[in-house]
Design a protein around this motif. Structure first.
Motif, PDB file in Angstrom:
ATOM      1  N   MET A  54       0.832  -1.205   0.000  1.00 44.75           N
ATOM      2  CA  MET A  54       0.000   0.000   0.000  1.00 44.75           C
ATOM      3  C   MET A  54       0.870   1.262   0.000  1.00 44.75           C
ATOM      4  N   LEU A  55       1.921   1.251   0.798  1.00 45.52           N
ATOM      5  CA  LEU A  55       2.804   2.415   0.858  1.00 45.52           C
ATOM      6  C   LEU A  55       3.612   2.569  -0.427  1.00 45.52           C
ATOM      7  N   TYR A  56       3.963   1.454  -1.052  1.00 40.32           N
ATOM      8  CA  TYR A  56       4.695   1.510  -2.324  1.00 40.32           C
ATOM      9  C   TYR A  56       3.823   2.164  -3.404  1.00 40.32           C
ATOM     10  N   SER A  57       2.550   1.768  -3.462  1.00 45.84           N
ATOM     11  CA  SER A  57       1.668   2.368  -4.474  1.00 45.84           C
ATOM     12  C   SER A  57       1.397   3.836  -4.145  1.00 45.84           C
ATOM     13  N   SER A  58       1.296   4.175  -2.855  1.00 48.43           N
ATOM     14  CA  SER A  58       1.119   5.579  -2.455  1.00 48.43           C
ATOM     15  C   SER A  58       2.343   6.400  -2.845  1.00 48.43           C
ATOM     16  N   ASP A  59       3.506   5.824  -2.656  1.00 49.02           N
ATOM     17  CA  ASP A  59       4.756   6.485  -3.025  1.00 49.02           C
ATOM     18  C   ASP A  59       4.765   6.796  -4.522  1.00 49.02           C
ATOM     19  N   HIS A  60       4.361   5.819  -5.315  1.00 49.19           N
ATOM     20  CA  HIS A  60       4.315   6.012  -6.770  1.00 49.19           C
ATOM     21  C   HIS A  60       3.326   7.123  -7.138  1.00 49.19           C
ATOM     22  N   LEU A  61       2.163   7.100  -6.510  1.00 48.56           N
ATOM     23  CA  LEU A  61       1.152   8.119  -6.805  1.00 48.56           C
ATOM     24  C   LEU A  61       1.651   9.521  -6.451  1.00 48.56           C
ATOM     25  N   ILE A  62       2.276   9.656  -5.306  1.00 46.43           N
ATOM     26  CA  ILE A  62       2.639  10.989  -4.817  1.00 46.43           C
ATOM     27  C   ILE A  62       3.895  11.539  -5.496  1.00 46.43           C
ATOM     28  N   TYR A  63       4.851  10.677  -5.810  1.00 45.68           N
ATOM     29  CA  TYR A  63       6.103  11.170  -6.381  1.00 45.68           C
ATOM     30  C   TYR A  63       6.155  11.106  -7.906  1.00 45.68           C
ATOM     31  N   THR A  64       5.350  10.253  -8.518  1.00 43.20           N
ATOM     32  CA  THR A  64       5.411  10.098  -9.963  1.00 43.20           C
ATOM     33  C   THR A  64       4.155  10.617 -10.659  1.00 43.20           C
ATOM     34  N   PHE A 102       1.223  12.287  -9.341  1.00 44.23           N
ATOM     35  CA  PHE A 102       0.664  13.592  -8.982  1.00 44.23           C
ATOM     36  C   PHE A 102       1.387  14.772  -9.638  1.00 44.23           C
ATOM     37  N   PRO A 103       2.723  14.806  -9.647  1.00 41.70           N
ATOM     38  CA  PRO A 103       3.388  15.957 -10.279  1.00 41.70           C
ATOM     39  C   PRO A 103       3.004  16.144 -11.754  1.00 41.70           C
ATOM     40  N   VAL A 104       2.653  15.059 -12.422  1.00 37.71           N
ATOM     41  CA  VAL A 104       2.277  15.145 -13.831  1.00 37.71           C
ATOM     42  C   VAL A 104       0.808  15.522 -13.985  1.00 37.71           C
ATOM     43  N   VAL A 105      -0.061  14.843 -13.246  1.00 34.08           N
ATOM     44  CA  VAL A 105      -1.507  14.990 -13.432  1.00 34.08           C
ATOM     45  C   VAL A 105      -2.089  16.162 -12.641  1.00 34.08           C
ATOM     46  N   GLN A 106      -1.594  16.410 -11.431  1.00 36.33           N
ATOM     47  CA  GLN A 106      -2.078  17.494 -10.566  1.00 36.33           C
ATOM     48  C   GLN A 106      -3.580  17.388 -10.264  1.00 36.33           C
ATOM     49  N   ASP A 107      -4.063  16.192 -10.026  1.00 31.66           N
ATOM     50  CA  ASP A 107      -5.480  15.979  -9.726  1.00 31.66           C
ATOM     51  C   ASP A 107      -5.655  15.800  -8.218  1.00 31.66           C
ATOM     52  N   LYS A 108      -6.584  16.546  -7.623  1.00 30.90           N
ATOM     53  CA  LYS A 108      -6.770  16.502  -6.165  1.00 30.90           C
ATOM     54  C   LYS A 108      -7.180  15.125  -5.682  1.00 30.90           C
ATOM     55  N   ILE A 130      -5.986  12.383  -6.464  1.00 25.73           N
ATOM     56  CA  ILE A 130      -4.781  11.582  -6.193  1.00 25.73           C
ATOM     57  C   ILE A 130      -4.294  11.841  -4.772  1.00 25.73           C
ATOM     58  N   LEU A 131      -4.287  13.108  -4.352  1.00 29.40           N
ATOM     59  CA  LEU A 131      -3.869  13.417  -2.973  1.00 29.40           C
ATOM     60  C   LEU A 131      -4.801  12.765  -1.966  1.00 29.40           C
ATOM     61  N   LEU A 132      -6.102  12.850  -2.223  1.00 35.27           N
ATOM     62  CA  LEU A 132      -7.076  12.258  -1.303  1.00 35.27           C
ATOM     63  C   LEU A 132      -6.945  10.736  -1.267  1.00 35.27           C
ATOM     64  N   GLN A 133      -6.794  10.121  -2.436  1.00 37.52           N
ATOM     65  CA  GLN A 133      -6.645   8.666  -2.500  1.00 37.52           C
ATOM     66  C   GLN A 133      -5.365   8.226  -1.806  1.00 37.52           C
ATOM     67  N   THR A 134      -4.302   8.985  -2.000  1.00 33.12           N
ATOM     68  CA  THR A 134      -3.029   8.670  -1.356  1.00 33.12           C
ATOM     69  C   THR A 134      -3.152   8.777   0.157  1.00 33.12           C
ATOM     70  N   MET A 135      -3.824   9.831   0.625  1.00 33.47           N
ATOM     71  CA  MET A 135      -4.019   9.989   2.070  1.00 33.47           C
ATOM     72  C   MET A 135      -4.805   8.803   2.641  1.00 33.47           C
ATOM     73  N   THR A 165       1.086  15.503   2.476  1.00 38.24           N
ATOM     74  CA  THR A 165       0.894  14.112   2.055  1.00 38.24           C
ATOM     75  C   THR A 165       2.236  13.382   1.998  1.00 38.24           C
ATOM     76  N   LYS A 166       3.265  14.061   1.501  1.00 35.79           N
ATOM     77  CA  LYS A 166       4.604  13.449   1.481  1.00 35.79           C
ATOM     78  C   LYS A 166       5.095  13.186   2.904  1.00 35.79           C
ATOM     79  N   GLU A 167       4.814  14.102   3.821  1.00 33.61           N
ATOM     80  CA  GLU A 167       5.214  13.916   5.222  1.00 33.61           C
ATOM     81  C   GLU A 167       4.499  12.698   5.826  1.00 33.61           C
ATOM     82  N   PHE A 168       3.194  12.586   5.561  1.00 35.70           N
ATOM     83  CA  PHE A 168       2.444  11.416   6.038  1.00 35.70           C
ATOM     84  C   PHE A 168       3.060  10.127   5.499  1.00 35.70           C
ATOM     85  N   LEU A 169       3.402  10.135   4.224  1.00 32.86           N
ATOM     86  CA  LEU A 169       3.987   8.952   3.592  1.00 32.86           C
ATOM     87  C   LEU A 169       5.325   8.599   4.240  1.00 32.86           C
ATOM     88  N   ASN A 170       6.174   9.593   4.446  1.00 29.06           N
ATOM     89  CA  ASN A 170       7.495   9.324   5.026  1.00 29.06           C
ATOM     90  C   ASN A 170       7.402   8.799   6.457  1.00 29.06           C
TER      91      ASN A 170
END
Length: 158
Positions: free
Chosen positions: A14-24, A26-32, A34-39, A134-139
């Motif tokens: 779960m954290l690996y997929s969240s990492d991919h969403l937040i670092y790869t 989200f920066p491209v798509v910028q869709d909110k 994604i942040l909510l799903q990652t959280m 969100t990145k802080e939560f992930l870390n």
């Protein structure tokens, strides 16, 4: 013991997929969303890790569990966290993650303002979720996973 390792591996996925969403992604798509799903995913993984710690310590008769989740979290915070070297600052961030996740679940409205997600509760108070938060939560969740793996696998090998 296999159940504990299974839960840890699931949280890790779960954290690996969240990492991919937040670092790869989200920066491209910028869709909110994604942040909510990652959280949500980070919150679920963190809950799974905490439950694994509680169940593991319960089986080793280090703690007693209760039917009330808040009481169990207090047990985790006061008894388990020091043993797993989880810092009070990390617990504070985890509490913030769980609070934001619950607010979002029960929220009447969420909307985007600039690069922030504003979560409005029913009593019209607002909380803000940012990319950085969100990145802080992930870390913190990754750190929690790492410390849990070290303790449980170390004890498993003994």
């Amino acid at each position: 013991m296999d159940k504990f390792i299974e839960n840890i591996l699931e949280a890790e996925r779960m954290l690996y997929s969240s990492d991919h969403l937040i670092y790869t992604t989200f920066p491209v798509v910028q869709d909110k969303r994604i942040l909510l799903q990652t959280m949500k995913s980070i919150s679920a993984a963190s809950t799974k890790i905490i439950n694994t710690i509680l169940q593991y310590d319960y089986i080793l008769k280090r703690i007693k569990l209760d039917k009330n989740p808040k009481t169990n979290f207090e047990t985790f915070e006061n008894n388990c966290a020091p043993r797993y070297e989880i810092l009070p600052s990390e617990i504070k961030i985890l509490k913030e993650l769980f609070k934001l996740n619950n607010l979002h679940k029960n929220s009447g409205m969420t909307f985007r303002r600039d690069k922030k997600i504003v979560i409005m509760s029913d009593n019209l108070t607002t909380d803000i979720l940012t990319y950085e938060k969100t990145k802080e939560f992930l870390n913190i969740s990754k750190e929690l996973l790492k410390k849990t793996k070290i303790q449980i696998i170390k004890n498993y090998q003994n």
